[in-house]
Scaffold this active site. Sequence first.
Site, short mmCIF file in Angstrom:
data_model
loop_
_atom_site.label_atom_id
_atom_site.label_comp_id
_atom_site.label_asym_id
_atom_site.label_seq_id
_atom_site.Cartn_x
_atom_site.Cartn_y
_atom_site.Cartn_z
N LYS A 208 -2.96 15.22 -15.85
CA LYS A 208 -2.90 16.31 -16.83
C LYS A 208 -1.50 16.38 -17.45
O LYS A 208 -1.17 15.56 -18.27
CB LYS A 208 -3.31 17.62 -16.16
CG LYS A 208 -4.67 17.53 -15.42
CD LYS A 208 -5.85 17.33 -16.34
CE LYS A 208 -7.13 16.89 -15.64
NZ LYS A 208 -7.62 17.76 -14.59
N ASP B 215 -4.45 23.67 -5.21
CA ASP B 215 -4.53 22.81 -6.39
C ASP B 215 -3.66 23.49 -7.45
O ASP B 215 -3.98 24.55 -7.96
CB ASP B 215 -5.99 22.72 -6.84
CG ASP B 215 -6.17 21.81 -8.06
OD1 ASP B 215 -5.19 21.55 -8.77
OD2 ASP B 215 -7.31 21.37 -8.29
N TYR C 75 -12.04 23.55 -8.82
CA TYR C 75 -12.48 22.45 -9.68
C TYR C 75 -13.81 21.90 -9.14
O TYR C 75 -13.90 21.61 -7.94
CB TYR C 75 -11.36 21.40 -9.63
CG TYR C 75 -11.57 20.15 -10.44
CD1 TYR C 75 -11.68 20.20 -11.82
CD2 TYR C 75 -11.61 18.92 -9.81
CE1 TYR C 75 -11.85 19.04 -12.54
CE2 TYR C 75 -11.77 17.75 -10.53
CZ TYR C 75 -11.90 17.82 -11.90
OH TYR C 75 -12.05 16.67 -12.61
N ARG D 224 0.83 -1.21 0.00
CA ARG D 224 0.00 0.00 0.00
C ARG D 224 0.87 1.26 0.00
O ARG D 224 0.48 2.28 -0.55
CB ARG D 224 -0.99 0.01 1.16
CG ARG D 224 -2.13 0.97 0.91
CD ARG D 224 -3.13 1.06 2.04
NE ARG D 224 -3.93 -0.14 2.18
CZ ARG D 224 -3.94 -0.91 3.26
NH1 ARG D 224 -3.20 -0.60 4.31
NH2 ARG D 224 -4.69 -1.97 3.31
#
Length: 378
Positions: free
Chosen positions: A200, A175, A103, A50
């Site tokens: 992106k 962000d 966003y 993990r």
Amino acid sequence: MKRETRLIHAGRPKDDKGLVNAPVERASTVLAPTTAELYNPTPPRRHYARGGMAPNGELREALCGLYEADHCALASSGLAAVILAIRSAIEGPGEVLVSDTVYSPVRRFCNEELPRLGVTPIYYDPRIGEDIADLITDQTRAILLESPGSLTFEIQDIPAICRVAQAHGVKTAIDDTWSAGLLMNPLALGVDFAAQSLTKYVGGHSDFLGGAVVARGVNADTLKDRASLYGQHMSPDDGFLALRGLRTLAMRLERSGRNALILAERLEGHPKIARVLHPALASHPDHALYTRDFSGPAGCFSFVLDGVSARDGEAIAERLQLFGIGFSWGGYESLVLPCDRQLKRTAVPWQGEGALLRLSIGLEDVDDLLADLEQALA
Ligand SMILES: *Cc1c(COP(=O)(O)O)cnc(C)c1O
């Protein structure tokens, strides 16, 4: 070393196998020879995946190098990364100040999930600057920034907001997807937690989702703790694609940004266009902040059509041949997104002269893109 050099040399394998790139280790369980080794491995190593297998450790190292951060946490998507940054910045119940342009899925998290944690989102004008001080109360726990703003590209005065936050002991999160951590370093401007969608520009090829959060000092410890608490994970296959994308990020972003600026300048003179929203344009209201804090343009921007309905804006988008209609941005291929259906603002209601279209400029020849835009507008 310059960031472009660090992007190439950070996060390369350190073993003696001679591989240029770290291999993909697909695993959940990593066996231990004894129980003692399982619980107390010496030297320290992972016995469960993990926390990330190769090349995710290398990817995190490269992203730490880019931001000069002490810790990088990877997440399953950009949205998950922004949420992790918010959860790292907030300690207990109270209020969080949120830029009105965030966003829209992040806005939904703030409106629907934060209240369940006893946290109320309060939206502010992204151009508020140091006047954010007027909104801070003894309930304020964190400030969420996003620069430039989603869809409408307002640039925030990050250092001014962070100075006020620090003076009040309030944490900040941003962000930072547009700059990809390369055109601007929010940690250097005073932000505590910087998140970006690797989907992106870092990924750059429209073939996976991923996100990252970076922090320094004590914030790095908090980030590490929260990422593990929330079980955030990125598959090593996607980590490989992200790291591969990172190697060519500077070159792709330069080309995409240069193409975008050429197109933005040409569109500005078009009779059907009221405004072009790219912060690298001298006409942009926040151009001075952009030139102070950013080292160059990214390839995503919007324009406002003059007196054209949202419906007719969608028809113009559908006329484009080289621009696919789709969500996301930052890939090698150009995209267009009619955005009027997505504009959800409460602090500063959006007032456009007509339909709002967002473009993500890819790596095509700029003259071909210009010709396509001109025929669709005609
Ligand atoms: C796309 C985007 C995200 C979310 O990223 P995903 O990887 O698609 O979850 C977050 N913030 C901004 C500004 C974005 O454009």
